[in-house]
Scaffold this active site. Structure first.
Site, PDB file in Angstrom:
ATOM      1  N   SER A 227      13.509   7.582  13.726  1.00 19.20           N
ATOM      2  CA  SER A 227      12.982   6.837  13.326  1.00 19.20           C
ATOM      3  C   SER A 227      12.430   5.714  13.845  1.00 19.20           C
ATOM      4  CB  SER A 227      13.249   6.327  11.717  1.00 19.20           C
ATOM      5  OG  SER A 227      12.253   6.182  10.940  1.00 19.20           O
TER       6      SER A 227
ATOM      7  N   LYS B 295       3.608  -7.882  -9.486  1.00 18.56           N
ATOM      8  CA  LYS B 295       4.405  -9.020  -8.839  1.00 18.56           C
ATOM      9  C   LYS B 295       5.904  -8.612  -8.880  1.00 18.56           C
ATOM     10  CE  LYS B 295       4.635 -12.864  -6.726  1.00 18.56           C
ATOM     11  NZ  LYS B 295       4.001 -13.027  -5.313  1.00 18.56           N
TER      12      LYS B 295
END
Length: 328
Positions: free
Chosen positions: A138, A190
């Site tokens: 990765s 949010k």
């Protein structure tokens, strides 16, 4: 080399003193110790980032070896690595750089930061090689992909091209302890991914788009670095890891070899004569990685509420270039 090792042991001993102070005298003593600049001064003097010469005799042609060990994060180790890569641009004696990678990846930001530094060095016609060790997956592969050449062992775990956003839903645990999350927000997204409740479909799609965006950048870095098309990269980029021999076959790695092989290849290709191969590492940073582990093992068993608190304070809900099978 003997003097260098002595200094490193002194730095390690000093780090151990700070650790013991934190265990037995509380944080106030450590704070006083740090405010007196004793630790920082000793770190700079005894450890600094001295050159440890591995071999070679020609000081006018040098190959810098930089260890990328453990999680890639926005921390002191990442700052140290970025600083040393910047120094290459101003040192006319450095003919090449080798990243000695043993990392499962980590932060998207910190991985990109190192990859960008590699590209700047290459713009100055200074070759950068990657030599993979046990794992370069990765983010560990992300920083290797732009390199001029990649070496790996047959048993290296690499690849894991992809992005993960780790998250928890503690809704059941909240209910068990009579806790109810009540967020007041300015918009419905949010608090997407909050621990206190399961994500709904719309929130998952929203966060998936963020992950997909970061993934697109990862694919482009690999495609550009390995001279592959993005469609070719995407065929390999379902998150799976490959061993070194598989990675050579699919084009993610150039050759099976180690640090010595990389040095020999650089010396021959760039016509270097017995270059000094030297390593830059920061002993205290590596030592400090283990301090949280030692401290955690002196703690009493944690209650459900303590575990809950730690999970809520942990750094989650952000895209990571991290091998999903890795646990620190």
């Amino acid at each position: 080399m003997e003097t260098s090792n002595k200094k490193r042991w002194l730095a390690g001993g000093l780090a151990l003193i700070v650790f013991l102070l934190s265990l037995f005298t509380g944080e106030s003593k450590v704070k006083d110790f740090n405010e007196a600049n004793v630790y920082e001064e000793a770190r700079q003097r005894f450890m600094g980032a001295e050159d440890e010469v591995l071999y070679g005799s020609n000081p006018n042609q040098r190959i810098m070896v930089l260890d990328v060990d453990g999680m890639i994060a926005k921390d002191d180790a990442n700052d140290f690595l970025a600083e040393k890569l910047d120094e290459v641009l101003d040192d006319a004696t450095i003919s090449a750089v080798i990243l000695h990678v043993n990392s499962p990846g980590g932060s998207v930001y910190a991985s990109e930061r190192i990859a960008k530094k590699v590209e700047k060095i290459q713009e100055k016609n200074i070759p950068v090689y990657s030599v993979m060790q046990e794992v370069a997956a990765s983010g560990g592969y992300y920083i290797s992909a732009p390199c001029d050449k990649i070496y790996a062992s047959n048993e290296t775990f690499t690849g894991s091209i992809g992005v993960i956003m780790q998250s928890y839903s503690l809704e059941g645990l909240f209910e068990e302890h009579g806790i109810k999350e009540q967020n007041v927000t300015t918009g419905k997204m949010k608090d997407a991914g909050t621990f206190g409740r399961d994500m709904n479909k719309e929130e998952k799609e929203y966060l998936q788009a963020l992950v997909d965006s970061a993934f697109g950048r990862f694919v482009k870095v690999v495609a550009d670095g390995r001279d592959m098309s993005e469609s070719e990269v995407r065929k390999l980029a379902d998150g799976r890891i490959y061993d070194g021999s598989q990675a050579v076959e699919n084009g993610l790695v150039d050759e099976i070899g180690d640090l010595d092989d990389a040095v020999a290849d650089i010396s021959e290709k760039y016509e270097l004569t017995d270059p000094v191969v030297f390593e830059k590492n920061e002993f205290a940073s590596a030592f400090a990685k283990y301090l949280p582990y030692f401290k955690s093992n002196t703690d009493n068993p944690k209650s459900d509420l303590q575990i809950l608190k730690e999970l809520m304070e942990s750094e989650k809900n952000k895209p990571m270039y991290l091998y999903g099978g890795y646990y620190e």
